[in-house]
Design an enzyme around this catalytic site. Structure first.
Site, PDB file in Angstrom:
ATOM      1  N   ARG A  24       0.811  -1.216   0.000  1.00  0.00           N
ATOM      2  CA  ARG A  24       0.000   0.000   0.000  1.00  0.00           C
ATOM      3  C   ARG A  24       0.843   1.264   0.000  1.00  0.00           C
ATOM      4  NH1 ARG A  24      -0.743   3.055   4.249  1.00  0.00           N
ATOM      5  NH2 ARG A  24       0.102   1.412   5.597  1.00  0.00           N
ATOM      6  N   ARG A 130     -13.907 -17.915  25.094  1.00  0.00           N
ATOM      7  CA  ARG A 130     -14.415 -16.707  24.435  1.00  0.00           C
ATOM      8  C   ARG A 130     -13.772 -15.424  24.965  1.00  0.00           C
ATOM      9  NH1 ARG A 130     -20.924 -18.220  24.322  1.00  0.00           N
ATOM     10  NH2 ARG A 130     -20.667 -20.234  23.247  1.00  0.00           N
ATOM     11  N   CYS A 149      -3.421  -3.292  12.589  1.00  0.00           N
ATOM     12  CA  CYS A 149      -2.425  -4.298  12.209  1.00  0.00           C
ATOM     13  C   CYS A 149      -2.479  -5.461  13.200  1.00  0.00           C
ATOM     14  CB  CYS A 149      -1.029  -3.685  12.185  1.00  0.00           C
ATOM     15  SG  CYS A 149      -0.819  -2.427  10.908  1.00  0.00           S
ATOM     16  N   ARG A 169      -2.289  -9.160  11.596  1.00  0.00           N
ATOM     17  CA  ARG A 169      -2.510  -9.434  10.166  1.00  0.00           C
ATOM     18  C   ARG A 169      -1.374  -8.894   9.316  1.00  0.00           C
ATOM     19  NH1 ARG A 169      -3.369  -4.877   7.141  1.00  0.00           N
ATOM     20  NH2 ARG A 169      -3.790  -3.057   8.447  1.00  0.00           N
ATOM     21  N   ALA A 171       2.581  -7.315   9.738  1.00  0.00           N
ATOM     22  CA  ALA A 171       3.659  -7.214  10.712  1.00  0.00           C
ATOM     23  C   ALA A 171       4.900  -6.593  10.091  1.00  0.00           C
ATOM     24  CB  ALA A 171       3.985  -8.597  11.272  1.00  0.00           C
ATOM     25  N   ASP A 172       5.129  -5.321  10.405  1.00  0.00           N
ATOM     26  CA  ASP A 172       6.358  -4.615  10.046  1.00  0.00           C
ATOM     27  C   ASP A 172       7.432  -5.143  10.992  1.00  0.00           C
ATOM     28  OD1 ASP A 172       8.489  -2.844   9.862  1.00  0.00           O
ATOM     29  OD2 ASP A 172       7.257  -1.034   9.926  1.00  0.00           O
ATOM     30  N   HIS A 210       6.628  -9.065   7.214  1.00  0.00           N
ATOM     31  CA  HIS A 210       7.452  -8.479   6.155  1.00  0.00           C
ATOM     32  C   HIS A 210       8.552  -7.566   6.694  1.00  0.00           C
ATOM     33  CE1 HIS A 210       3.796  -5.965   6.766  1.00  0.00           C
ATOM     34  NE2 HIS A 210       4.669  -4.970   6.768  1.00  0.00           N
ATOM     35  N   TYR A 212      10.360  -4.138   5.126  1.00  0.00           N
ATOM     36  CA  TYR A 212      10.327  -3.153   4.039  1.00  0.00           C
ATOM     37  C   TYR A 212      11.691  -3.083   3.350  1.00  0.00           C
ATOM     38  CZ  TYR A 212       5.715  -1.417   5.305  1.00  0.00           C
ATOM     39  OH  TYR A 212       4.363  -1.317   5.525  1.00  0.00           O
ATOM     40  N   ALA A 266       6.908   3.543   6.978  1.00  0.00           N
ATOM     41  CA  ALA A 266       6.067   3.517   5.779  1.00  0.00           C
ATOM     42  C   ALA A 266       4.648   3.899   6.184  1.00  0.00           C
ATOM     43  CB  ALA A 266       6.097   2.136   5.144  1.00  0.00           C
TER      44      ALA A 266
END
Length: 267
Positions: A24, A130, A149, A169, A171-172, A210, A212, A266
């Site tokens: 993105r 729960r 995130c 979801r 992960a930098d 990921h 960058y 980023a």
């Protein structure tokens, strides 16, 4: 005896096995999918040592989440600016993490305080499956400055110990993940103390994990460093409520770390 390095091993994994992907922000990443790390909170506090992690920012952000706040002003007043890049001219971020944690909207116009319900349910029915808090409110994603995130977490009680698993979801791995690990480890310690439980494990689960492209040199520098033992965390006071903690309630002891490594965010 060697020091376990789950986080650094994750960096090595991404660098060795990552697929190059667009993203993105237009920066580009090396990315793997579906990874998990585990930390024993009874042994130590997982504050990464191969670079400095700014614990004050971790704690202030978590307290801000627990306030249910959507404006960066309170954090700025504490000297923390980590959300400034995403805020509008008035400091607003929209219905981000804290709003969803404390004030999830219902169809009838009401709101659900997920954290209050979590604390009540953990005390009343610790064996429930729960004990979940979600920040991923599909109907409000479009109104958020940045969709969550770290989107979803679950608590688990066994043998008098409280454990937590986070699903992240996106992960930098260089900039964000050390911060997220410390944040949810801290939250687990706080919740455990309020409930009279011992700390168990923190389990970090990543989706798109990921690095960058403009962090590659920084990662190489970090991986060249020898790790130290994780520090200890002291919680100096037990307040009446999970919402009554302050920064002064936390003390990190014996945090030996390498210097900060700067890298661009980023946005």
């Amino acid at each position: 005896m060697s020091i376990p390095t789950p986080y650094e091993d994750l960096l090595r994994d991404v660098m060795a096995n990552g697929t190059h992907k667009s993203d993105r922000t237009g920066t580009g990443t090396r990315s793997v999918f579906g990874r998990q790390l585990r930390f024993d909170l009874a042994e130590s506090f997982p504050l990464i040592t191969t670079k400095r992690v700014h614990f004050k920012s971790v704690a202030v952000e978590l307290l801000w989440f627990l306030r249910g706040d959507s404006n960066v002003k309170w954090m700025q007043d504490q000297g923390v600016s980590i959300w400034d890049e995403w805020a509008d001219a008035d400091g607003e971020l929209g219905p981000v993490y804290g709003v969803q944690w404390r004030s999830w909207p219902t169809p009838d116009g009401g709101h659900i305080d997920q954290i209050s319900e979590l604390m009540t349910n953990l005390a009343a029915n610790p064996d429930s499956r729960r004990h979940i808090v979600s920040a991923w409110n599909v109907s409000e994603l479009k109104d958020m400055a940045l969709p969550p995130c770290h989107a979803f977490f679950q608590f688990y009680v066994a043998d008098g110990k409280l454990s937590c698993q986070l699903y992240q979801r996106s992960a930098d791995t260089f900039l964000g993940v050390p911060f997220n690990i410390a944040s949810y480890a801290l939250l687990t310690r706080m919740v455990a103390q309020q409930l009279g439980l011992e700390p168990g494990e923190f389990v970090w689960t990543g989706g798109d994990v990921h690095v960058y492209d403009n962090h590659v040199d920084q990662v190489a520098e970090q991986l060249s460093r020898e790790p130290y033992e994780y520090p200890q965390l002291k919680i100096l006071r037990k307040p009446d409520s999970i919402f009554d903690y302050t920064l002064d309630d936390f003390e990190v002891v014996d945090y030996r770390h390498h210097p900060t490594i700067k890298a661009p965010i980023a946005v």
